[in-house]
Design a protein around this motif. Structure first.
Motif, PDB file in Angstrom:
ATOM      1  N   VAL A 287       6.176   0.439   1.669  1.00 34.34           N
ATOM      2  CA  VAL A 287       4.992   1.084   2.443  1.00 34.34           C
ATOM      3  C   VAL A 287       4.555   0.238   3.311  1.00 34.34           C
ATOM      4  CG1 VAL A 287       3.372   2.959   2.600  1.00 34.34           C
ATOM      5  CG2 VAL A 287       4.782   2.809   0.654  1.00 34.34           C
ATOM      6  N   PHE A 288       4.787   0.390   4.692  1.00 28.61           N
ATOM      7  CA  PHE A 288       4.386  -0.476   5.720  1.00 28.61           C
ATOM      8  C   PHE A 288       3.046   0.279   6.238  1.00 28.61           C
ATOM      9  CE2 PHE A 288       8.541  -2.118   5.982  1.00 28.61           C
ATOM     10  CZ  PHE A 288       8.475  -3.314   5.808  1.00 28.61           C
ATOM     11  N   ALA A 289       1.811  -0.602   6.592  1.00 25.81           N
ATOM     12  CA  ALA A 289       0.645   0.173   7.248  1.00 25.81           C
ATOM     13  C   ALA A 289       0.837  -0.718   8.532  1.00 25.81           C
ATOM     14  CB  ALA A 289      -0.595   0.070   6.559  1.00 25.81           C
ATOM     15  N   CYS A 290       1.082  -0.031   9.791  1.00 26.55           N
ATOM     16  CA  CYS A 290       1.468  -0.847  10.914  1.00 26.55           C
ATOM     17  C   CYS A 290       0.108  -0.759  11.744  1.00 26.55           C
ATOM     18  CB  CYS A 290       2.648   0.016  11.732  1.00 26.55           C
ATOM     19  SG  CYS A 290       4.151   0.039  10.602  1.00 26.55           S
ATOM     20  N   VAL A 291      -0.552  -1.768  12.144  1.00 24.05           N
ATOM     21  CA  VAL A 291      -1.672  -1.754  12.561  1.00 24.05           C
ATOM     22  C   VAL A 291      -1.746  -1.964  14.475  1.00 24.05           C
ATOM     23  CG1 VAL A 291      -2.940  -2.130  10.581  1.00 24.05           C
ATOM     24  CG2 VAL A 291      -2.316  -4.081  12.113  1.00 24.05           C
ATOM     25  N   ASP A 292      -2.670  -1.676  15.192  1.00 18.02           N
ATOM     26  CA  ASP A 292      -2.733  -2.000  16.524  1.00 18.02           C
ATOM     27  C   ASP A 292      -3.182  -3.702  16.941  1.00 18.02           C
ATOM     28  OD1 ASP A 292      -5.276  -1.880  15.757  1.00 18.02           O
ATOM     29  OD2 ASP A 292      -6.336  -0.592  17.471  1.00 18.02           O
TER      30      ASP A 292
END
Length: 404
Positions: A287-292
């Motif tokens: 599960v990837f949490a893709c951030v800015d």
């Protein structure tokens, strides 16, 4: 001195509403606490100086704050020297310890009037012939393995830094032939020191070298003091180090200034890097949490394999789940792998801890991304100390021509 409070009272959500994300936030009260902590452990040394290693974070407002605390400045480039002078440091409050620079850069530092540590025999000889009356310091390599990993260990025999103490006869010969004045001896074994015995071994070597020079004004023992990165992490035992210096060093160096040059120790724990989650992406196993943001803003996890605690500020009581937190850079861009964090949702605000040192200062415009804002908090008031970049910042140094 009381322990620094765990709840520092910073409202990160208000800051993100005001300044946006990604965002660097620094707690100046924590910086002040760390500075006074070192002073506490070495209070008995009459002639003691802390020089902030500004490569950790060169924002001029942070340098100005250290100036008000009474700190000197450790610099490694002529540009850092110039920023330090603009921040109000006097030339003799700045030590310049470069590596692999040209003689022309050394001459600029001489013109500026700052203290200079030389770390190779070739430059020492050139300076000795051209400027024999300008007093300099010598950076000694103690030939020991120090620091948290090989990338931040700089005192070993094959290091590009410093003059090996095995080369002391050559060093003394150059000093005698040129007549150059040696006023200081310096070392730095590496960052994230865990084994204090290694640091002390280097200190003994430095004292042995110092005994070869009769007119020393300072001995600079470097730094590299480790700070904790998670709850049960180790840190450099400053209490034990303070006892050692009181028993051994202060007797030998009664009329010589004792210098430490901490960087990470002073600013690392003060810093927080705040990002927003763009998207949650599921694969068959991750599960990837893709951030800015990405390693263009925060490279330490990719460059040093360093650990930074990540908190979900938007859902601090959520169920713990495993996430791989990644950035938006178009290549491998991973902050952590399968780490348990309170359940993350799209739009949540995440906080990276220990972001005060070697984070913004190592940032870039890779992928033509803008570098973020920096904010400092002091006595519960926030101050913008660097605005977020815009397109004109990326383009202003470019020269557009019609090649065809």
């Amino acid at each position: 001195m009381k322990n620094y409070p765990k709840n520092i009272g910073i409202n990160f959500h208000d800051l993100t509403k005001r300044y946006g994300t990604p965002l660097y936030v620094y707690d100046a009260n924590k910086i002040e606490f760390q500075y006074k902590l070192i002073k506490k452990y070495f209070f008995y040394i009459e002639n003691f100086k802390i020089n902030y290693a500004c490569k950790a974070n060169t924002n001029i407002s942070i340098l100005n704050f250290f100036k008000k605390l009474g700190s000197g400045l450790d610099t490694v480039s002529i540009q850092e020297v110039e920023i330090g002078l603009k921040a109000g440091f006097k030339p003799k409050e700045i030590i310049y310890t470069p590596n692999g620079v040209s003689l022309s850069e050394i001459k600029k530092a001489i013109k500026a009037g700052v203290l200079i540590n030389i770390d190779n025999l070739s430059l020492l000889e050139q300076i000795g012939h051209e400027n024999p009356n300008y007093p300099i310091g010598i950076r000694i390599t103690p030939n020991i393995i120090g620091g948290g990993n090989k990338k931040i260990s700089v005192g070993h025999i094959n290091s590009k830094f410093g003059i090996s103490y095995y080369q002391l006869p050559n060093l003394k010969r150059i000093v005698e032939n040129t007549g150059i004045k040696v006023e200081g001896i310096h070392m730095h074994t590496g960052s994230d020191i865990i084994d204090l015995e290694v640091f002390l071994q280097g200190a003994y070597i430095l004292l042995n070298v110092a005994s070869s020079f009769n007119e020393l004004k300072y001995i600079d023992f470097g730094s590299g003091f480790k700070v904790p990165y998670h709850k049960n992490d180790t840190k450099t035992d400053l209490d034990m180090l303070g006892v050692f210096f009181k028993q051994k060093i202060s007797r030998v160096c009664k009329n010589i200034k004792i210098v430490f040059e901490p960087g990470k120790f002073l600013v690392s724990e003060s810093g927080y890097f705040i990002v927003k989650v763009n998207v949650i992406k599921h694969t068959t196993s991750t599960v990837f949490a893709c951030v800015d943001s990405g390693f263009n803003h925060f490279i330490r996890p990719m460059f040093y394999d360093s650990y930074h605690q990540i908190d979900n500020l938007s859902n601090p009581s959520g169920k713990l789940r495993s996430y791989t937190v990644v950035g938006y850079i178009c290549e491998s861009d991973t902050f952590c792998v399968n780490i348990k964090i309170n359940e993350i949702r799209e739009g949540d605000i995440l906080c990276f801890r220990n972001a005060g040192a070697y984070c913004f200062s190592m940032s870039s415009n890779y992928n033509s991304r803008y570098r973020p804002s920096e904010v400092i908090i002091y006595n519960n008031k926030s101050f913008l100390i660097r605005r977020r970049e815009k397109m004109q910042d990326l383009l202003k140094k470019m020269i557009e021509i019609d090649i065809g």
